[in-house]
Design an enzyme around this catalytic site. Structure first.
Site, PDB file in Angstrom:
ATOM      1  N   PRO A 147      -0.782  57.752  18.959  1.00 34.34           N
ATOM      2  CA  PRO A 147      -1.872  57.335  18.813  1.00 34.34           C
ATOM      3  C   PRO A 147      -2.582  57.858  17.809  1.00 34.34           C
ATOM      4  CG  PRO A 147      -2.018  58.590  20.856  1.00 34.34           C
ATOM      5  CD  PRO A 147      -0.544  58.497  20.420  1.00 34.34           C
ATOM      6  N   CYS A 183      -6.705  65.469  21.862  1.00 34.58           N
ATOM      7  CA  CYS A 183      -7.459  65.621  20.578  1.00 34.58           C
ATOM      8  C   CYS A 183      -8.258  66.986  20.405  1.00 34.58           C
ATOM      9  CB  CYS A 183      -8.297  64.280  20.731  1.00 34.58           C
ATOM     10  SG  CYS A 183      -9.360  64.185  19.297  1.00 34.58           S
ATOM     11  N   LYS A 215      -1.281  62.466  27.334  1.00 33.09           N
ATOM     12  CA  LYS A 215      -0.824  63.329  26.368  1.00 33.09           C
ATOM     13  C   LYS A 215      -1.637  64.563  26.126  1.00 33.09           C
ATOM     14  CE  LYS A 215       0.439  63.033  20.973  1.00 33.09           C
ATOM     15  NZ  LYS A 215      -0.823  63.865  20.559  1.00 33.09           N
ATOM     16  N   HIS A 233       2.255  67.647  22.696  1.00 36.28           N
ATOM     17  CA  HIS A 233       2.184  68.160  21.385  1.00 36.28           C
ATOM     18  C   HIS A 233       2.120  69.660  21.721  1.00 36.28           C
ATOM     19  CE1 HIS A 233      -0.055  68.180  17.273  1.00 36.28           C
ATOM     20  NE2 HIS A 233       0.728  68.989  17.442  1.00 36.28           N
ATOM     21  N   GLY A 249       4.041  61.107  14.669  1.00 43.19           N
ATOM     22  CA  GLY A 249       2.449  60.815  14.438  1.00 43.19           C
ATOM     23  C   GLY A 249       2.308  60.781  12.868  1.00 43.19           C
ATOM     24  N   ARG A 250       1.766  62.001  12.136  1.00 45.50           N
ATOM     25  CA  ARG A 250       1.661  61.933  10.846  1.00 45.50           C
ATOM     26  C   ARG A 250       2.772  61.278   9.801  1.00 45.50           C
ATOM     27  NH1 ARG A 250      -0.423  67.792  10.246  1.00 45.50           N
ATOM     28  NH2 ARG A 250       0.979  68.073  12.113  1.00 45.50           N
TER      29      ARG A 250
END
Length: 331
Positions: free
Chosen positions: A18, A102, A141, A171, A228-229
């Site tokens: 996400p 985040c 996450k 992560h 992700g990226r």
């Protein structure tokens, strides 16, 4: 086969992370086409959902062609998280995911996202509030910890499992690292070796090639990888990894035609979802990513940024295609 509640995934699933302002339905649709096994919405503020904020509500849009798909929420208040989980349930996603990772300051300062890493008891209470408020599988996450001196992922994994979550994505950086430095997957490996951990553990951080995906799969023995990226402007990465896993060989790199087709599809779906002007304006962040490393794209990038209609977009795509076809004959 990996299971998250009643969701069945492939033996080693590839997940799309996400990402705020990236993981919207048009982008998710492209990644699904190119091999993503499970995807998540952009993260959604629990407070925003409760206030009926238009932007937050829009992020609840999901479509059958992208299933299985999860809605990710964040917040620092138990009641708000519980209420938002019930709101999320009304749009019938396949799961609810909680963002405890985040690192962005505006989120952390509200005691949400990675800010919760400072208070594991609060993290547990927030998670329990969500789990008890929905019949959907709940996943989390998170990161390794707030900084290198407070890595607490071992305790977090065990305590969150006890709340009833069905999977955990880690992560492998601390909040202090943001997105810098190297992700340390040794912590993920240690969690997987913990005999008390029974839920699937997915690894996230630094996966940007098929070779690295295979190396990390073999070395750290996680249950799947979240990307992700590396998928931004390059949705092909999912099928490239799967092909490499099966054959040890690389798929051919996407051609200019492949890249232009992806841009056209992304733009058309963006317009379909957001309207023509807004859809094309918000596409602007993607063009450079789709053509990263392609020679002579700088001049075309300026033209793409000036497009306001699909008719103009299709005309520019034809012009770009023609240029690169002629370019190829000259080299």
């Amino acid at each position: 086969m990996i299971k998250i509640g009643n969701i069945e995934l492939p033996e080693f699933p590839l997940l799309l992370a996400p990402m705020e302002d990236v993981s919207d339905p048009p982008f998710r649709r492209l990644c699904k086409m190119h091999g993503a096994d499970l995807m998540y919405s952009e993260f959604i503020s629990s407070e925003g959902l409760i206030r009926d904020a238009i932007k937050s509500r829009k992020k609840l849009d999901i479509f059958d062609y992208e299933r299985p798909v999860g809605i990710q929420i964040f917040g620092g208040d138990e009641e708000a998280m519980a209420m938002s989980a019930r709101i999320v349930e009304t749009v019938n996603p396949d799961l609810v995911d909680i963002n405890f990772g985040c690192p962005v300051k505006k989120v952390v300062c509200k005691g949400a996202g990675a800010g919760v890493l400072k208070d594991i008891d609060l993290m547990v209470r927030l998670t329990k509030a969500v789990v008890s408020s929905t019949h959907l599988p709940v996943t989390v996450k998170t990161r390794l910890g707030w900084d290198s001196h407070t890595i607490n992922i071992d305790e977090v994994a065990e305590r969150l499992q006890e709340t009833g979550i069905k999977a955990l994505t880690i992560h492998a950086r601390t909040r202090a690292q943001m997105y810098k430095g190297e992700a340390d997957w040794e912590h993920i490996s240690r969690i997987k070796q913990n005999p008390n951990i029974e839920i699937p553990i997915f690894g996230n951080g630094d996966i940007d090639s098929a070779e690295k995906a295979l190396a990390y799969k073999q070395k750290y023995a996680c249950d799947g990888i979240m990307i992700g990226r590396a998928a931004i402007g390059y949705p092909w990465i999912f099928n490239e990894i799967k092909h490499f896993f099966k054959t040890g060989e690389h798929l051919p790199a996407p051609t200019i035609s492949d890249r232009l087709l992806a841009v056209r599809q992304h733009a058309e779906w963006s317009v379909e979802w957001k309207g023509e002007r807004l859809g094309l304006v918000e596409m602007r962040q993607h063009y450079s990513n789709y053509f990263r490393g392609i020679p002579h794209f700088k001049d075309f990038r300026k033209k793409f940024l000036e497009v306001f209609t699909l008719e103009e977009m299709n005309s520019l795509i034809k012009e770009t295609q023609q240029f690169y076809e002629e370019y190829q004959t000259q080299i």
